[in-house]
Write an enzyme that holds these catalytic residues in place. Structure first.
Site, mmCIF file in Angstrom:
data_model
loop_
_atom_site.group_PDB
_atom_site.id
_atom_site.type_symbol
_atom_site.label_atom_id
_atom_site.label_comp_id
_atom_site.label_asym_id
_atom_site.label_seq_id
_atom_site.Cartn_x
_atom_site.Cartn_y
_atom_site.Cartn_z
ATOM 1 N N GLU A 140 4.167 -6.264 4.063
ATOM 2 C CA GLU A 140 4.221 -5.621 5.479
ATOM 3 C C GLU A 140 5.408 -6.065 6.311
ATOM 4 O OE1 GLU A 140 2.296 -3.366 6.559
ATOM 5 O OE2 GLU A 140 0.048 -3.476 5.297
ATOM 6 N N HIS A 177 4.363 3.598 12.552
ATOM 7 C CA HIS A 177 3.259 4.346 13.233
ATOM 8 C C HIS A 177 3.942 5.117 14.357
ATOM 9 C CE1 HIS A 177 -0.404 2.039 11.476
ATOM 10 N NE2 HIS A 177 0.574 1.809 10.759
ATOM 11 N N ASP A 218 -0.242 4.291 1.064
ATOM 12 C CA ASP A 218 -0.506 5.353 2.021
ATOM 13 C C ASP A 218 0.194 5.307 3.434
ATOM 14 O OD1 ASP A 218 -2.178 3.033 2.229
ATOM 15 O OD2 ASP A 218 -3.233 3.726 4.159
ATOM 16 N N GLU A 228 -4.884 1.627 3.126
ATOM 17 C CA GLU A 228 -4.992 0.370 3.565
ATOM 18 C C GLU A 228 -4.941 0.776 5.025
ATOM 19 O OE1 GLU A 228 -2.948 -2.752 6.085
ATOM 20 O OE2 GLU A 228 -2.229 -0.463 5.877
ATOM 21 N N GLU A 229 -4.522 1.948 5.504
ATOM 22 C CA GLU A 229 -4.234 2.385 7.088
ATOM 23 C C GLU A 229 -5.522 2.349 7.732
ATOM 24 O OE1 GLU A 229 -1.965 1.551 8.619
ATOM 25 O OE2 GLU A 229 -0.029 1.909 7.671
ATOM 26 N N ASP A 261 6.435 1.234 7.132
ATOM 27 C CA ASP A 261 5.466 0.801 6.896
ATOM 28 C C ASP A 261 4.672 1.669 5.769
ATOM 29 O OD1 ASP A 261 2.671 -0.388 6.846
ATOM 30 O OD2 ASP A 261 2.086 0.558 8.625
ATOM 31 N N HIS A 297 0.952 -1.055 0.065
ATOM 32 C CA HIS A 297 0.033 0.068 0.082
ATOM 33 C C HIS A 297 0.909 1.192 -0.037
ATOM 34 C CE1 HIS A 297 0.620 0.900 4.450
ATOM 35 N NE2 HIS A 297 0.577 -0.453 4.508
#
Length: 360
Positions: free
Chosen positions: A159, A336, A71, A131-132, A101, A69
């Site tokens: 991931e 994150h 984003d 995706e997030e 990520d 992904h």
């Protein structure tokens, strides 16, 4: 590694925060892959603010699909000590939003792509968006994967797993419960139905179902916790202490083992009078037979299968009948976070594994 870091710096510089546009990054990657000899199909989002890419090089059946992904999570409210949208080296670690990520994986994939002029087997790439926030983008793309790319023998969702092969994770379904009551003066409270009472009763039902799942639900010892879970995260309602509330809502979720459909769990949750429930989002779980991903296991330094706690887009590809595994550089413990980072050695390992996986 020099080329991977050059590409990663470009990717990090695109602030593709979830709920914002990603088109500048997609434009750049599309041109990059076309220059590398890939056939590229753009998949625009319904609102036109974002897009994904499906790309392929090589002839014949089968092949490998590399999925990611584009984003990243927001940086607002986080205490960063460096520019989140610039790649910064500190010792052996590379910092920037998305390094772990999962733009580090994308950088490894793109660096590989430049070397694949005539691969013995097809190599495919799928890049998604949003995706997030619950895998919102991939459902708009997934029906085009096989018609556009063909059917790969293997899908690797990159991931962060420290390059361990993750063969399973739970799925998730999220819900909004709307609780209705009757407004009235609190001095006459027994004469009216209190919407907050309905919300509270629902939460107790959710708690009871969670206790049942722990006690007698399906169990997977590779997961932590080993059973499906039910969680109420938000309850709100009422406008003043002296008014019986006529409306309230509860937001809750079910994170379910791949073998246990969320609908079966939801059907056991007692709904009080005046309470209705609507699903607000979902993504499937993953449960992969290690025997179906043998080509990847054969090129990993540690092929021991594991399972992960967080959700991914992998279940969407598995639902197409494609053997799918989650395997990528870095660890989610570093994602994150403020000053998000990845070890350079993890990128080097990922590059080596991808090169071996796609070799003749």
């Amino acid at each position: 590694m020099t080329r991977i870091l050059e590409i990663l710096a470009r990717l990090i510089a695109f602030p593709t925060v979830t709920n914002g546009p990603n088109l500048a990054l997609i434009d750049w990657v599309e041109g990059f892959l076309r220059d590398a000899g890939f056939a590229v199909t753009r998949v625009p989002s319904r609102d036109g603010m974002k897009a994904g890419l499906l790309a392929r090089i090589g002839e014949g059946p089968g092949g490998v699909l590399l999925s990611a992904h584009t984003d990243v999570v927001p940086v607002d409210g986080q205490d960063w000590t460096l520019d989140p949208f610039a790649l910064t080296r500190r010792g052996e670690r590379l910092h920037g939003r998305g390094t772990t990520d999962m733009k580090g994986f994308i950088a490894c994939v793109l660096a590989l792509a430049e070397t694949l002029r005539a691969p013995a087997r097809p190599v495919m790439i799928a890049l998604s968006w949003d995706e997030e926030i619950g895998c919102k983008g991939i459902p708009e793309m997934i029906d085009r994967v096989i018609p556009v790319l063909g059917r790969p023998d293997l899908c690797v969702v990159g991931e962060p797993t420290l390059m361990r092969p993750a063969i399973g994770h739970k799925g998730k379904a999220s819900y909004r419960a709307t609780c209705t009551g009757e407004a009235g003066h609190s001095a006459m409270a027994p004469h009216y139905r209190n919407a907050l009472h309905g919300a509270a009763a629902l939460i107790l039902s959710l708690r009871d179902e969670q206790a049942r799942l722990l006690r007698e639900g399906a169990q997977d010892p590779m997961q932590d916790p080993p059973c499906s879970t039910v969680h109420a995260g938000v309850m709100r309602g009422g406008v003043a202490l002296n008014i019986v509330p006529d409306s309230a809502e509860v937001l809750f979720e079910i994170r379910h083992l791949a073998s246990e459909p969320p609908g079966a769990i939801l059907s056991r949750i007692a709904l009080p009078e005046g309470v209705t429930v609507a699903e607000t989002g979902s993504y499937p779980g993953l449960e992969t037979d290690p025997a179906t991903i043998a080509p990847l296991l054969s090129v990993l330094p540690d092929p021991t299968p594991c399972k992960i706690a967080y959700g991914t887009e992998a279940g969407f590809f598995a639902a197409l009948g494609i053997p799918t595994v989650v395997c990528g550089p870095g660890t989610m413990a570093d994602g994150h976070q403020p000053d998000e980072s990845i070890a350079e050695s993890e990128l080097a390992l990922c590059a080596t594994v991808l090169r071996r996986l796609t070799a003749p």
